[in-house]
Design an enzyme around this catalytic site. Structure first.
Site, PDB file in Angstrom:
ATOM      1  N   GLN A 146       0.823  -1.204   0.000  1.00 31.68           N
ATOM      2  CA  GLN A 146       0.000   0.000   0.000  1.00 31.68           C
ATOM      3  C   GLN A 146       0.864   1.264   0.000  1.00 31.68           C
ATOM      4  O   GLN A 146       1.668   1.461   0.910  1.00 31.68           O
ATOM      5  CB  GLN A 146      -0.864  -0.007   1.262  1.00 31.68           C
ATOM      6  N   GLY A 147       0.695   2.102  -1.010  1.00 28.30           N
ATOM      7  CA  GLY A 147       1.482   3.332  -1.096  1.00 28.30           C
ATOM      8  C   GLY A 147       0.674   4.553  -0.711  1.00 28.30           C
ATOM      9  O   GLY A 147       0.253   5.327  -1.568  1.00 28.30           O
ATOM     10  N   TYR A 148       0.456   4.726   0.558  1.00 26.06           N
ATOM     11  CA  TYR A 148      -0.323   5.870   1.041  1.00 26.06           C
ATOM     12  C   TYR A 148       0.606   6.887   1.721  1.00 26.06           C
ATOM     13  O   TYR A 148       0.794   7.986   1.256  1.00 26.06           O
ATOM     14  CB  TYR A 148      -1.377   5.403   2.049  1.00 26.06           C
ATOM     15  N   SER A 149       1.157   6.475   2.871  1.00 26.95           N
ATOM     16  CA  SER A 149       1.950   7.413   3.684  1.00 26.95           C
ATOM     17  C   SER A 149       3.201   7.862   2.951  1.00 26.95           C
ATOM     18  O   SER A 149       3.779   7.138   2.159  1.00 26.95           O
ATOM     19  CB  SER A 149       2.384   6.745   4.992  1.00 26.95           C
ATOM     20  N   GLU A 264     -13.433  -2.524   5.471  1.00 30.31           N
ATOM     21  CA  GLU A 264     -13.335  -3.856   6.047  1.00 30.31           C
ATOM     22  C   GLU A 264     -13.644  -3.821   7.535  1.00 30.31           C
ATOM     23  O   GLU A 264     -12.993  -3.127   8.299  1.00 30.31           O
ATOM     24  CB  GLU A 264     -11.923  -4.412   5.817  1.00 30.31           C
ATOM     25  N   ASN A 404      -4.729   5.669  16.667  1.00 33.77           N
ATOM     26  CA  ASN A 404      -5.951   5.601  17.470  1.00 33.77           C
ATOM     27  C   ASN A 404      -6.527   6.987  17.731  1.00 33.77           C
ATOM     28  O   ASN A 404      -7.740   7.141  17.894  1.00 33.77           O
ATOM     29  CB  ASN A 404      -5.673   4.855  18.782  1.00 33.77           C
ATOM     30  N   GLU A 405      -5.659   7.988  17.756  1.00 38.21           N
ATOM     31  CA  GLU A 405      -6.154   9.360  17.908  1.00 38.21           C
ATOM     32  C   GLU A 405      -6.998   9.750  16.684  1.00 38.21           C
ATOM     33  O   GLU A 405      -8.053  10.375  16.824  1.00 38.21           O
ATOM     34  CB  GLU A 405      -4.988  10.339  18.080  1.00 38.21           C
TER      35      GLU A 405
END
Lengths: 418, 377, 418, 377
Positions: A146-149, A264, A404-405
């Site tokens: 996955q290439g997101y960040s 999901e 989680n924030e």
């Protein structure tokens, strides 16, 4: 999208209409469960099972060989529509399936293909993309990442700067992605790239599928402080990507990314894996001594385990409420964020218990002991070597995939209307 | 009453902090930790020259005759530097063992050598079944002629392989877990029948499993009274607790500082993440937890020397509980607030976190000390 | 004001220069302590002591009679300069004095006069104001209350709307103050009032002293859910206030208010009172039974008490570090905010323990039993009646005087530079 | 598996929620609580007409023959309304006592009367020394001719003064705290030797200290088996726990809703306080704690009827722990986030908080049930 009335809707709507509230499995469900359980018992290779049970390091082959076993059985993509290779199971059956995978000590399914890019292609991809990519995801011929960040864009995904410039029938991609789990195993990467730098932040982003074997793609491992090498930086240096690998429309990538986030639900809480791990806490606490008696007989420690067990039950039955509501045809809002942040908190709490169980034997650093093929005499109890690395590694669960924030921000906005 | 540093203490603090800041960079530390020896001999000589190794050695034995407060000042700075030199085992536990258990002869032989940096000590007090209970000793010392024959295994003995002398707790009488019947022995590293299995520890240090297989020592190897060593062991471990508490405070302060810097510089959503109120309050909680821990560490240091046994035990256990809990919270949150960056091996954050985590279990975890505290009145 | 270097300064600067770090009292300190202790033992009326010990309701006369006893001894204002009637004690002596007051079960000193408006008058008041008000505060002839909060302005103090219009030699005051503790007892109120509505929020506010007996002042009690009546609304309806009752300059009131906030450090943590209360937890837990044995012998409960006791020790020694640093001449930043939020958290935690100790006997609601002059047979153990009201009432401590959330904002800004 | 409401249950839920919303305003509730009786007789008749009192009464005795889930639905709505009618003691504990301990004769007499709203029941199971342990019984029932003579005191018996029949646990054999030797008796309110000292409770209810001074009852007053009543008592108290857990969920949801509304409307610093991230996340934690509690309450309701004893006990204790902790957190935070407004008697918030607090200790607090859970395997 549900707002302030949430307290009276969403989770509260124990929807549907059957004869009675019933927490036991129906005969049909029980038969399904037995079938899955028998299949796993029969087909999961013993050496893989042992690694999972003992939290040892899995290598690419472990994942792939198990995924192929599931593929042969037709069970690789329960979350997909049947026409593309899905199973046609009900939400409850899918839940039971996930539970059996966990209780049977199978490797986690690598999510990037079947759980992430797959549904995006199914929903927004071209026919050609479906035919080309989906079968190879199912069969694990292609592994995805996955290439997101990006180095400058973590929680603030939309500020990404990797550029894709249109050049005839190709995009030329330049930039870097980071924290890319399993990039070193992957054949393909799905990327968010900026195709219009003039547009506002979230506009001008496109969703591009890039062959990791293309010239100009390079991968640099990032070692984490627990000693693992599972995440990477991925660099794109004038990488030429055929325009046909664009998913959907140019500059609409943010929409597809949002679809993916929170798509999901089943299994995101990891309840069954946590139950399995909590059973391991008890097992090890029964072997460790304290004042000459098993640690498990120490009331203080029993109650410490019990407190986590109860929190896990609360998450489990909340998960079941959500699954049953889904089964009854309800649409959900930010439930996946709830399941994710509570799920990871409990996963982490259990690793803390494991750490406490082994006392001083958390200290030895024996990376060989958790790698493949180590046969020397362990230092202290054999089960100890994997635990501190697990505790350390598991800190990632509350960070990766949206901290989680961030999950709480999502709940505040989408469920509470704040 | 004066809960402030003296001028001398401030000077010591400045010196050691300057040393850490200027010479103990994270990269160098990594190299020393991975070296054959696991630390820097040069540093050790330097520590001796600066008098640091002799803080708990009286002037007649060539030391400074200092207090636990000065040791705490050093350890706090060592925490910031994640110092890998075996200060704790030699210059805290080692000297304390000799002070509280050693004969005149033993003191005269070993204390000057420790202060001079010529002798390294390790202390094997834990066993695989003992958990944190110091009286749960099964290693047997059997009287044999003038001397003793030792058999058994000691677990996770910090810095054992590099030590010249290893002190071990043994059972010479009583049933397992009896307070009575425990004795201490000094064993030379080369004693036949003493075998070590050394390994690195997750926090960058070294430890070993220690096997005693008919290891024979002379009568002069007895440290303190035969059968009555438990009070000495408790006193020594209490000194160790104070030292690791101070070290933990140094680590916590370093983590707080690193996290605060990160909050101020890391940009997300067009502003420094330190502008998000949830992160601000988290940072406040970390900062306050660190300051509360500092108060407890120095309180325990003062009481270690000054208070009678019950009050000392309560003070030490209270500090360990506070620091165990604060350390876990600050360590976990420092990683969390650094986001994915906090998971990397490259940043110091994870390494501070690992050392803090190991301090949690060293000499007894928070649950153990909460129990000790609760039952001490 | 200390900023980011805080980790290396402020609290960390264990300043001064004595011979050794020493947590025992010097002979002089011990003698001082003994003197205070003996005085309290001799002079505190027994019926007041009993009320404080048993958390029963105090009435105005209880406070005033004890304050007059302190006044006669010259100990009413240890925080004031000697010339105005202060004691000239060192910070450590003041700390010891506060501790003895707590351990001796004396009523709290009403803070509004001696701790709050007094220092403001001393710092910013006119000579005439000093001569007029200070002696009467010392002698408790005047009781004061605080006019800060308004119905629309709680945490956001500066948005207050009570107006004071200059009319010759008077101000005409209109508006309302709320949450005014002890207004029903008070002779005077110090008020923040708006004197310039054109100015920006925090400018245009003045600090005015108002006689509660003036025409146009009315007080309405606000009952709290624990059953207590200690807070009030105060209404000002064309109240005429002599201009000489303005403290300092017109429109500079915000400066004086800020001076007041965080001025008082000693005693703000309430450590000694919490220690006293925790001793009460143990005493009652030794009397309550659980499985035929004293609850205090139950390991679980012992450790629960111990956990709070340790947290209290940590606060106590932090408080002592601050006092000793003050003694050594250091200036402090936001320490009072730290002491306040931790102090109230622990005070509340102790009331939770008390509540747990008495089990089912938290249920009876017997307000008469905690009021003056009740002599009937108690329901359940006599000590039970005051505990649930105390637990409920004590929720206020994390709200009044700046919520704990506000205290953390202050620390984030002033200490951490966030 | 189906963890959703049936159509009938949804209908019931809508009905009772409509009743609470339209007719059970906070002001009215305050008036009923302060009335002589402490609740509204009119409501009680209405409850009977609607069939609510007969949920746990079989159809042959004039009830609906419903399940604990329907009771939980009612109790959740009653929580929102802070209902003061003695539903718990009569229509949950009372009916359960009869179901699990009652003779055919006793059932035939009492169950129809309960369902019709004509008979109120109370249950005295606690004593001043017993804390939450149901076997810690010292009230003595001595055989005397055909009947029994009862002596002792029962503590904090909810709704005793208004009850027609009071059931008490007594010791007929065994030593104190023995499981064996406990018996239950039905005592008519007017029985000589039975004295009550009634009082209001902090949550707006009523309770009484119950004194038995040579109170004589006949052989037909025995409920269940002599000496073997403990399993019945446990089963009945478990039903009570499920009911108060559901009630607590209703209260928590009401507090969450009230707090969320307040966050959205209360302005400070020029914006709604709900824009402050710390308060947003606190609100999220409250919301999630409430939803987790709801899951546990209904899970326990299902298992109360369906599961075997060990699983039932675990489910019930787990729910009580979850709800005890969540209730304390939500109650305290609802007050906190309302600021000084939250402290007032005028707002419902404080009253919800008080009831939640009392539920914490009712039938055993979180510590007690954590222990019961931990030791149940």
């Amino acid at each position: 999208m549900v707002t302030a009335t949430a307290f009276n809707s969403t989770l509260n709507q124990l929807a549907g209409a059957s004869l009675t509230m019933d927490l036991t499995l129906s005969d049909k469900e029980r038969a399904f469960q037995a079938q899955v359980r028998a299949f796993i018992a029969e087909r999961l290779p013993a050496h893989i099972k042992r690694k999972v049970e003992d939290s040892l390091q899995l290598v690419k082959e472990d994942y792939v060989s198990w995924q192929k076993i599931l593929y042969e059985r037709g069970w690789m993509a329960p979350n997909w529509p049947k026409q593309y290779g899905g199973t046609g199971w009900t939400p409850i059956e899918r839940y039971l399936f996930e539970e059996e995978l966990a209780l049977g000590s199978t490797p986690r399914i690598i999510p990037f293909g079947v759980a992430m890019v797959g549904p995006v292609i199914i929903e927004f991809g071209s026919e050609a993309q479906k035919q080309r990519f989906l079968p190879r995801i199912l069969s694990s011929e292609d592994l995805w990442c996955q290439g997101y960040s990006e180095p400058g864009a973590g929680s603030d995904l939309a500020s990404l700067t990797t550029r894709a410039r249109r050049d005839g029938e190709h995009y030329i991609v330049n930039g870097a992605k980071t924290w890319t789990t399993m990039a070193h195993y992957a054949d393909w990467i799905f990327c968010l790239v900026r195709t219009d730098s003039a547009a506002k932040k979230q506009e001008g982003i496109s969703f591009l599928l890039i062959d990791m074997h293309s010239p100009g793609v390079s991968v640099r491992p990032i070692r984490t402080f627990d000693g693992a090498e599972e995440i990477n930086e991925v660099y794109f240096d004038d990488v030429s990507v055929p325009a046909e690998n664009l998913v959907g429309e140019e500059n609409k990538g943010w929409t597809y990314a949002k679809f993916l986030l929170g798509h999901e639900r089943t299994g995101i809480a990891g309840v069954a894996r946590s139950k399995k791990q909590l059973a391991r806490v008890k097992e090890l606490a029964a072997r460790e001594l304290c004042d000459g008696k098993p640690l498990l007989e120490e009331q203080r420690f029993r109650e410490k385990i019990a407190a986590v067990e109860i929190e896990l039950m609360a998450l489990e039955y909340t998960n079941l409420r959500i699954v049953c509501a889904e089964q009854a045809g309800e649409t959900m809002a930010a439930e996946s964020s709830i399941l994710k942040f509570r799920g990871t908190e409990l996963q982490q709490a259990i690793t803390e218990l494991l750490l406490e169980v082994i006392g001083y034997y958390a200290h030895p650093n024996v990376p060989q002991a958790i790698a493949q093929g180590w046969n020397e005499e362990p230092i202290g109890p054999a089960y100890a070597a994997s635990i501190a690395p697990l505790y350390f590694n598991w800190r990632k669960t509350s960070i990766y995939g949206g901290t989680n924030e961030i999950q709480k921000n999502i709940i505040a906005k989408m469920v509470l209307g704040l | 009453m004066d809960f402030t540093f003296t001028l001398e203490q401030k000077l010591l603090k400045e010196n050691v902090e300057r040393f850490i800041a200027n010479e103990y960079t994270f990269d160098k530390r990594r190299a020393w930790a991975h070296s054959e020896l696991g630390f820097s001999r040069e540093h050790w000589t330097r520590f001796a020259e600066l008098g640091w190794l002799g803080i708990d050695v009286t002037e007649e034995h060539g030391g400074l005759g200092g207090s636990a407060v000065e040791q705490a000042i050093l350890m706090e700075a060592f925490g910031r530097g994640l110092v890998v030199e075996p200060y704790l085992t030699t210059a805290v536990l080692g000297t304390a063992l000799l002070h509280h258990g050693g004969s005149i002869q033993q003191k005269q032989t070993l204390l000057p050598a420790i202060a001079a940096g010529e002798s390294l000590i390790a202390f094997g007090f834990a066993e695989s079944q003992s958990r944190y209970h110091l009286a749960d000793v099964t290693t047997i010392a059997r009287k044999d002629g003038d001397g003793f024959v030792l058999n058994g295994t000691k677990s996770v003995v910090f810095n054992a392989a590099g030590a010249d002398t290893i002190v071990v707790s043994t059972r010479t009488g009583g049933a397992s877990r009896d307070d009575h019947g425990i004795s201490l022995f000094l064993i030379e590293r080369q004693t036949p029948g003493l075998a070590l299995r050394e390994y690195a520890t997750v926090d960058g240090g070294r430890a070993a499993e220690l096997l005693l297989n008919d290891a024979r020592v002379g009568a002069d190897a007895v440290l303190g009274n035969i059968d009555n060593a438990l009070p000495v062991i408790e006193r020594v471990i209490d000194a160790g607790i104070v030292a690791v508490c101070a070290e933990a405070v140094g680590i916590m302060a370093a983590l707080c500082q690193a996290t605060l810097d990160y909050l101020k510089t890391r940009q997300q959503f067009g502003r420094p993440i330190g502008e998000f109120q949830v992160l601000q309050h988290r940072m406040v909680d970390m900062y306050v937890a660190c300051e509360l821990s500092r108060s407890m560490a120095y309180m325990a240091a003062v009481k270690l020397d000054d208070a009678e046994a019950t009050e000392r035990r309560r003070a030490v256990s209270a500090a360990k509980v506070q620091i165990g809990r604060a350390g876990r919270f600050i360590g976990q949150q420092a990683v969390q607030l650094h986001g994915a960056m906090g998971m990397t091996d490259e940043l110091a954050v994870g390494h501070y976190f690992k050392r803090l985590t190991m301090i949690e279990s060293t000499f007894g975890d928070a649950d153990y000390h909460l129990q000790r505290f609760a039952n001490s009145e």
